[in-house]
Design an enzyme around this catalytic site. Sequence first.
Site, PDB file in Angstrom:
ATOM      1  N   CYS A   2       0.752  -1.182  -0.169  1.00 59.15           N
ATOM      2  CA  CYS A   2       0.060   0.039  -0.062  1.00 59.15           C
ATOM      3  C   CYS A   2       0.717   1.289   0.003  1.00 59.15           C
ATOM      4  CB  CYS A   2      -0.911  -0.089   1.154  1.00 59.15           C
ATOM      5  SG  CYS A   2      -1.701  -1.411   1.512  1.00 59.15           S
ATOM      6  N   ARG A  27       2.599   0.493  -6.819  1.00 60.06           N
ATOM      7  CA  ARG A  27       2.803  -0.468  -5.687  1.00 60.06           C
ATOM      8  C   ARG A  27       1.577  -1.490  -5.762  1.00 60.06           C
ATOM      9  NH1 ARG A  27       6.413   1.432  -1.982  1.00 60.06           N
ATOM     10  NH2 ARG A  27       5.397   0.694  -0.084  1.00 60.06           N
ATOM     11  N   TRP A  74      -4.246  -1.997  -0.629  1.00 60.88           N
ATOM     12  CA  TRP A  74      -4.383  -3.207  -1.112  1.00 60.88           C
ATOM     13  C   TRP A  74      -5.057  -4.048  -0.211  1.00 60.88           C
ATOM     14  CZ3 TRP A  74      -3.611  -5.476  -5.858  1.00 60.88           C
ATOM     15  CH2 TRP A  74      -3.713  -6.762  -6.052  1.00 60.88           C
ATOM     16  N   ASN A  98       0.379   0.449   6.483  1.00 55.59           N
ATOM     17  CA  ASN A  98       0.908  -0.512   5.514  1.00 55.59           C
ATOM     18  C   ASN A  98       1.372  -1.590   6.627  1.00 55.59           C
ATOM     19  OD1 ASN A  98       0.556   1.293   3.583  1.00 55.59           O
ATOM     20  ND2 ASN A  98       2.755   1.771   3.136  1.00 55.59           N
ATOM     21  N   GLY A  99       0.835  -2.798   6.189  1.00 58.92           N
ATOM     22  CA  GLY A  99       1.469  -4.151   6.757  1.00 58.92           C
ATOM     23  C   GLY A  99       0.100  -4.952   7.620  1.00 58.92           C
ATOM     24  N   GLU A 480      19.994 -22.085  -3.033  1.00 61.91           N
ATOM     25  CA  GLU A 480      19.847 -21.006  -3.569  1.00 61.91           C
ATOM     26  C   GLU A 480      20.944 -19.835  -2.941  1.00 61.91           C
ATOM     27  OE1 GLU A 480      18.133 -16.812  -4.140  1.00 61.91           O
ATOM     28  OE2 GLU A 480      18.249 -18.916  -5.113  1.00 61.91           O
ATOM     29  N   LYS A 484      23.341 -17.267  -5.055  1.00 60.44           N
ATOM     30  CA  LYS A 484      23.592 -15.776  -4.548  1.00 60.44           C
ATOM     31  C   LYS A 484      24.834 -15.468  -4.510  1.00 60.44           C
ATOM     32  CE  LYS A 484      19.486 -14.127  -5.010  1.00 60.44           C
ATOM     33  NZ  LYS A 484      19.223 -15.290  -5.892  1.00 60.44           N
ATOM     34  N   GLU A 487      26.363 -15.447  -7.981  1.00 60.28           N
ATOM     35  CA  GLU A 487      25.966 -14.560  -8.946  1.00 60.28           C
ATOM     36  C   GLU A 487      26.838 -13.104  -8.684  1.00 60.28           C
ATOM     37  OE1 GLU A 487      21.496 -14.889 -10.018  1.00 60.28           O
ATOM     38  OE2 GLU A 487      21.815 -14.987  -8.036  1.00 60.28           O
ATOM     39  N   HIS A 503      29.360 -38.462   0.192  1.00 57.61           N
ATOM     40  CA  HIS A 503      29.127 -38.924  -1.178  1.00 57.61           C
ATOM     41  C   HIS A 503      30.239 -38.224  -2.162  1.00 57.61           C
ATOM     42  CE1 HIS A 503      26.233 -42.315  -0.417  1.00 57.61           C
ATOM     43  NE2 HIS A 503      25.723 -41.494   0.556  1.00 57.61           N
ATOM     44  N   LYS A 603      18.542  -9.486 -16.174  1.00 59.68           N
ATOM     45  CA  LYS A 603      17.461  -9.734 -15.218  1.00 59.68           C
ATOM     46  C   LYS A 603      16.488 -10.631 -15.865  1.00 59.68           C
ATOM     47  CE  LYS A 603      15.137  -9.087 -11.594  1.00 59.68           C
ATOM     48  NZ  LYS A 603      15.535  -9.485 -10.166  1.00 59.68           N
TER      49      LYS A 603
END
Length: 608
Positions: A2, A27, A74, A98-99, A480, A484, A487, A503, A603
Amino acid sequence: MCGIVGIIGVEPVAERLVEALRRLEYRGYDSAGIATLSQAGLDRRRAEGKLSNLAKRLDESPLGGVIGIGHTRWATHGGATEGNAHPHTTPKVAVVHNGIIENFHDLLADLARDGYKPASQTDTESVALWVTREIDRGATPQEAVANTLPRLKGTFGLVFLFTGHDDLLIAARQGSPLAIGHGEKEMYLGSDAFALAPFTNRITYLEEGDWAVLTPGKVVIRDFDGNPVERQTQISSASAALADKGNHRHFMAKEIYEQPETISHTLAHYVDLAAEQVSLREKLPFDFAKLSRLTITACGTAYYAGLVAKYWFERYARLAVDIDVASEFRYREPPLPENGLMLVISQSGETADTLAALRYAAKEGQHIAALVNVQESTIAREADVVFPTLCGPEIGVASTKAFTAQLTALASLAIAAGQARGVLEPSEAHALVRALIELPSAVSEALRSEGAIEEISRGLSRASDVLYLGRGQMFPLALEGALKLKEISYIHAEGYAAGELKHGPIALVNEDMPVVVVAPSDELIEKTLSNMHEVAARGGKIILITDDEGAVQAGDGITDILLMPKAHPFVAPILSAIPVQLLAYHTAVFMGTDVDQPRNLAKSVTVE
């Protein structure tokens, strides 16, 4: 996500509040409103739908006043109606928020005993009523807010406007960003600097836990403990473009810190937060109960989100899942079952390999679902149903908030599938939904560990190779974390299932290789810690990501421990994304690399 604006002005503010809200339309929102304070008192105008509806309402019934607040909402708690739109008001106060206030039911129950009753279905109104009761008991506005904030559990960006105080706004931040704008004779507040760009480029960003008292030409900021603090005022570039780093050095850092808010935004789409149950808005062209198989395909970080989802769908919905990277799936030409569902995951919705996999599955007669951040994308247009992630534009090439938004949406879908297939009892489903609702505040708490993570990253930046270990649904987080680091820091890193250590990978372990172990306390932690101690016995430098309970179980022999909040195992993969993101980020900063635009990467990968 929001949008919030506020102005203490010397000229009428209503039109300017709407102008600022227009700059926050990106937003996402489904209603809007403003409140001002004039000689006639505290008044507001709200409207369902677009800002043009609010502007029309103001044309028909103008608002005077040189101080005011505005909001684009929202819907989270309660539907997208004018009655649930912000600002929420009482005779004493208006508030925008907001939240998510997690404990609003408890707050309202306490308030009801004193006769304070809400007029809406929102969590936000509990805050307005609590502050009002404090004022009715004799507190000043500042005292009322100071007494209220410790009562709130959850995430919030709050701005208050008070009857009888035409020179005062009070703001507070916990998990949702707020920026203060400094004018010559005016003061401004906004969710980001972009909203304030027409008025000023002198910006002060509130930090986590801050609350601020604004009067003309002056701001007093206090931290979480109530101590006065100084926050730097800087010149913002937000007037030039939508994309602005705020008070962060890189877009990646900004996007990491946006996650309490973006997770909340995604969650609000899939969960009825007031009823605490999953409520899908999409009309499904399939029945979860009748699906024979779920096939997931994606690339990069989105693929790892799919790997976590495999654990969720199989455990909580007993739905068999096949998953492959899209660049392999499209050439395997696998046989696909009758009445199967293909779920493709892509931040951009334009990933070439993922799109090709979607088209193959469509030809094979599969139902097609797309989990995307860009709802106008090619993948979205070609899918039978679109599940949006709603995390807003992600500028950094290395995905952060898109990843956790994907996981949040996938977790919600797994619960929906589990209920449809009769696997989850109502009490079990409620416990999982409750864990999701509490997630944004846990992420906010996890972000407070940044200082410790930064210090550990200094040592990590001197490594040439790093090993990441995880077991069960933490295995994808190990993958992940390694991705990161590769990257953005260009350090070689590999993620492994902890059970695979003996292993092969254990041959790499020596005193020069850091080993990051992602192991929150769950039913698998003992086995993971056993693998970890095998590393320690060979001189490996261990960085353990766990919670207090896990740290006790881990014992001695660990180089560094990063403590995360205790969370339900269901949401632990989402919460664990925060430290692996921050580890990679700060390591790259120490390495001096281009964090937001790492070499050789794009991206959106729109070619093979």
